[in-house]
Every structure is written in structure tokens, then in C-alpha cells.
Design an enzyme around this catalytic site. Sequence first.
Site, PDB file in Angstrom:
ATOM      1  N   HIS A   1      31.898  34.316  41.572  1.00 26.76           N
ATOM      2  CA  HIS A   1      31.178  34.996  41.868  1.00 26.76           C
ATOM      3  C   HIS A   1      31.753  36.412  42.344  1.00 26.76           C
ATOM      4  CE1 HIS A   1      26.986  36.210  43.429  1.00 26.76           C
ATOM      5  NE2 HIS A   1      27.786  37.655  43.673  1.00 26.76           N
TER       6      HIS A   1
ATOM      7  N   HIS B   1      32.634  40.811  41.339  1.00 26.05           N
ATOM      8  CA  HIS B   1      32.190  42.006  41.181  1.00 26.05           C
ATOM      9  C   HIS B   1      33.200  42.731  40.741  1.00 26.05           C
ATOM     10  CE1 HIS B   1      28.073  40.948  42.206  1.00 26.05           C
ATOM     11  NE2 HIS B   1      28.321  40.852  43.734  1.00 26.05           N
ATOM     12  N   LEU B   2      33.785  43.738  39.536  1.00 29.66           N
ATOM     13  CA  LEU B   2      34.645  43.766  39.057  1.00 29.66           C
ATOM     14  C   LEU B   2      34.388  44.819  39.025  1.00 29.66           C
ATOM     15  CD1 LEU B   2      36.674  40.957  36.332  1.00 29.66           C
ATOM     16  CD2 LEU B   2      37.341  42.172  38.584  1.00 29.66           C
ATOM     17  N   ARG B   3      33.211  46.257  38.715  1.00 30.01           N
ATOM     18  CA  ARG B   3      32.847  47.295  38.569  1.00 30.01           C
ATOM     19  C   ARG B   3      33.515  47.361  37.428  1.00 30.01           C
ATOM     20  NH1 ARG B   3      29.216  46.215  42.764  1.00 30.01           N
ATOM     21  NH2 ARG B   3      29.684  46.768  44.325  1.00 30.01           N
TER      22      ARG B   3
ATOM     23  N   ASN C   1      26.365  43.513  37.630  1.00 31.99           N
ATOM     24  CA  ASN C   1      25.167  44.335  37.971  1.00 31.99           C
ATOM     25  C   ASN C   1      25.937  46.043  38.008  1.00 31.99           C
ATOM     26  OD1 ASN C   1      26.963  43.581  40.381  1.00 31.99           O
ATOM     27  ND2 ASN C   1      25.841  44.056  42.171  1.00 31.99           N
TER      28      ASN C   1
ATOM     29  N   LYS D   1      22.603  36.227  35.544  1.00 31.42           N
ATOM     30  CA  LYS D   1      22.519  36.529  36.762  1.00 31.42           C
ATOM     31  C   LYS D   1      20.808  36.854  36.714  1.00 31.42           C
ATOM     32  CE  LYS D   1      23.233  36.898  41.193  1.00 31.42           C
ATOM     33  NZ  LYS D   1      24.107  37.529  41.270  1.00 31.42           N
TER      34      LYS D   1
ATOM     35  N   HIS E   1      20.578  35.399  42.997  1.00 33.83           N
ATOM     36  CA  HIS E   1      20.361  36.297  43.577  1.00 33.83           C
ATOM     37  C   HIS E   1      19.145  35.476  44.583  1.00 33.83           C
ATOM     38  CE1 HIS E   1      22.267  39.254  47.053  1.00 33.83           C
ATOM     39  NE2 HIS E   1      20.753  38.995  47.634  1.00 33.83           N
TER      40      HIS E   1
ATOM     41  N   HIS F   1      25.858  32.821  46.992  1.00 31.28           N
ATOM     42  CA  HIS F   1      26.614  32.721  48.182  1.00 31.28           C
ATOM     43  C   HIS F   1      25.757  32.409  48.912  1.00 31.28           C
ATOM     44  CE1 HIS F   1      23.622  35.982  46.837  1.00 31.28           C
ATOM     45  NE2 HIS F   1      24.729  36.730  46.318  1.00 31.28           N
TER      46      HIS F   1
ATOM     47  N   ASP G   1      32.869  36.755  46.154  1.00 30.32           N
ATOM     48  CA  ASP G   1      31.620  37.543  46.122  1.00 30.32           C
ATOM     49  C   ASP G   1      32.137  39.166  46.711  1.00 30.32           C
ATOM     50  OD1 ASP G   1      29.294  39.695  45.941  1.00 30.32           O
ATOM     51  OD2 ASP G   1      28.229  38.451  47.553  1.00 30.32           O
TER      52      ASP G   1
ATOM     53  N   HIS H   1      33.570  48.481  47.104  1.00 35.18           N
ATOM     54  CA  HIS H   1      32.921  49.780  47.167  1.00 35.18           C
ATOM     55  C   HIS H   1      33.658  50.687  47.510  1.00 35.18           C
ATOM     56  CE1 HIS H   1      28.436  48.948  46.940  1.00 35.18           C
ATOM     57  NE2 HIS H   1      29.250  47.763  47.457  1.00 35.18           N
TER      58      HIS H   1
ATOM     59  N   ALA I   1      26.190  47.793  50.605  1.00 35.21           N
ATOM     60  CA  ALA I   1      26.476  46.304  50.873  1.00 35.21           C
ATOM     61  C   ALA I   1      27.751  45.402  50.276  1.00 35.21           C
ATOM     62  CB  ALA I   1      25.471  45.330  50.747  1.00 35.21           C
TER      63      ALA I   1
HETATM   64  C1  NCD Z   1      27.215  42.692  46.067  1.00 38.64           C
HETATM   65  C2  NCD Z   1      27.725  44.240  45.147  1.00 38.64           C
HETATM   66  O1  NCD Z   1      27.737  44.834  46.016  1.00 38.64           O
HETATM   67  O2  NCD Z   1      27.233  44.450  43.648  1.00 38.64           O
HETATM   68  N1  NCD Z   1      26.678  43.099  47.673  1.00 38.64           N
HETATM   69  C3  NCD Z   1      26.705  42.866  47.987  1.00 38.64           C
HETATM   70  O3  NCD Z   1      26.493  43.161  49.573  1.00 38.64           O
HETATM   71  N2  NCD Z   1      27.506  41.083  47.413  1.00 38.64           N
HETATM   72  C4  NCD Z   1      25.527  43.006  45.079  1.00 38.64           C
HETATM   73  C5  NCD Z   1      25.738  41.295  46.044  1.00 38.64           C
HETATM   74  O4  NCD Z   1      26.217  40.440  45.567  1.00 38.64           O
HETATM   75  O5  NCD Z   1      24.716  40.990  46.340  1.00 38.64           O
HETATM   76 ZN    ZN Z   2      27.611  39.298  44.040  1.00 40.87          ZN
END
Ligand code: NCD
Ligand code: ZN
Length: 333
Positions: A12, A14-16, A40, A94, A131, A165, A237, A241, A253
Site C-alpha cells: 500500500h 502513495h507515489l503521487r 488517488n 481501490k 479504505h 491499513h 501507506d 505531502h 493526512a
Molecule cells: C493518504 C494520502 O495522503 O493519499 N493519506 C493518509 O493519511 N493515509 C490517503 C489514504 O490512504 O488514506
Molecule cells: Zn493510503
Amino acid sequence: MSIILDSPLDMHLHLREGEMLQCVAPLTARDFAGAVVMPNLISPVDSEHKLSQYRRDIERVCGQELFTPYMTLFFRPYRLAELEKVKDQVIGLKLYPAGITTQSEAGVTDFSEIEETLQHMQDLSIPLLVHGETSGFVMDREREFIEVYRDLAVNFPKLHIIMEHITTADSVEFMERYDNVSATVTLHHLMITLDDVVGGFMQPDLFCKPIAKTPRDRGALRSAVFSGNPRIMFGSDSAPHPRHRKECVGCAAGVFTAPVALPLLAQIFAEEGCLDLLQSFVSDNACKRYRISPPEKRITLTEKEWVVPELYGTVRPFYGGERLFWAVNRDGE
Ligand code: NCD
Ligand code: ZN
């Protein structure tokens, strides 16, 4: 002391996009054999076209690293033909309840309207990654969502459902009851509770969804993971940011753990005296549950002190500026 991990996986991640992708993707690609990439983006990955473009972008920034991005498609109602076309290009879909977390506005608002898509997924053996939070009181969101998980698990018994998560004792207990249900657990939820986030000075870098819970919940996660529960897979996860989106009014978050994930996992497993279980948590369980065969990649971790950089680009990592006691061996070091 050292440990060798065969093909570690982050289930899990996030790579943006753009500069952030360039900054964070290589950090995971050098330590892991593969990762499940979340969809996302600002414009969610919800078509075959966006999917292949995003995969190409990821592969480009990862260069020569032996690394498989396991792509996911953002859940929306899909027709059977659409899913048939993407089936071999994704590890799963997802699902985000609408508005529940970062860039999830296009998520699901009415669960009674998605049954057809779920049926197609079950027929095509496409896993459902979820989620699992309601929009209720923040500490109760995950527990309240268990009803939805129950309906999904009962109504679609052949659908592989992954509770992403998980952070609560209830989730651990629920997961055990249905053969078609698995879960991912993050590094930070094994380490922190709500106290670490808001118990003293507020720590924006530890604020994430789902929010860290009580010591009892963390204890349940730790017992499950440190006893080698075969249904539980590591999913960081890691959610970067930039600092200006964390240290501001309206903190975003997400905890950015990618650069410290394996060293800290080795550290906490060693502290618990169960380093021998790390291989199944970071790879074998996922290979079995998802029936995947990642590229062969051996990562050696050694007991060695180092200080985590304060910043990677514009992002503050988990444990930034702090000393760790395990490190990934890198060529030439
Ligand atoms: C994730 C994100 O920033 O894309 N943020 C997080 O707090 N985990 C999104 C997610 O997995 O809820
Ligand atoms: Zn996530």
C-alpha cells in the site's frame, strides 16, 4: 546481526505525480521488489489510459531498479468489458468512501449502487482493496465500517477483500473470521498511538487517516503481526505531502515512511525477538494471498546506526533527524 529479505513488498503505497513522484518513487524502488500503487491522484486513475500512462511515469523515474509497480484502479462503477480489458494490468481496484481521505472525492457514496461492479470483480477474480472508514466520529470510523466489510465478505464470498491499513483490535478480530478477507498494516500504526499525534505538541507529520488509535488497538496489531498472522501483509501507506501542506492550517493526512520502512521494521521485529517473521510479513504473506511472484531481489539489513535525513525534497520523513539502529546495505557502502 544481519537479515536477508527476499523480494520485500510494500502492499500500500502513495507515489503521487510530477516532482513528488520523482523524489519518492526511487526511495521505495531501491529497497523493495514491488509495491501496490494507490490511484488517488488529483485526477484519479480510473481508466486504462490513465493507468498505462501512470505506470510508464513510475517506471521512468525508477530507472534500472528491479521493481514492479502493482497498479490499482480507482473504484467507480465499471462495466464488465472495461474490467476485462484492464484485468491483467491491475492487482486490484481501490475503493474509497467519497471524501474520506486525500483526493477521494470521486469515491463511493452509495454502497447499494456498486453491486454489479463487485459481481464482475468476483467473476474476474480482481481483488477489492478498501479504505474502510465511515464519516462518523474519528475514533469510531473504522469500527463502524466493519458492517460494510461484513456485507461485502458475505455477499461476495469469492471476492478477495483487503482491509487496508487496519488500526483497531476489532478489525484484527473481524479479519480472522472470513477466508476471503486479508489486511494490510502500516509501520507507523505498529509504533504510535493517538497520544503521539496530539498528546503533547501536535505532530502534523504523524497525522494520517485512519488516525492512530489506543494502546490496546496498537497492542492487538502488534500481537497479530508479531505472531506471524498469515492474513496480514505489510503496506506502508507511505503518503508524502510537502511541508507547507503539513505545517499549516488544515494539515494534510499522511505519514511519509518510505525511506525508513525496512530499517524500522527490522528494528521493531528485532526488539520483539521475532526477526524470523519479517520475511512473511513483508513478502510471503502477500505473495500467497494475492498469488503474485515478484522479481527476485535480495535486500540485506544490518544492525548499524544512521541518522534519518530531516527532509527528502520538500517532505519530512517519519523519524526525520532521529537515529535508527538498522540500515539497508547498499552497494559500495
Ligand atoms: C493518504 C494520502 O495522503 O493519499 N493519506 C493518509 O493519511 N493515509 C490517503 C489514504 O490512504 O488514506
Ligand atoms: Zn493510503
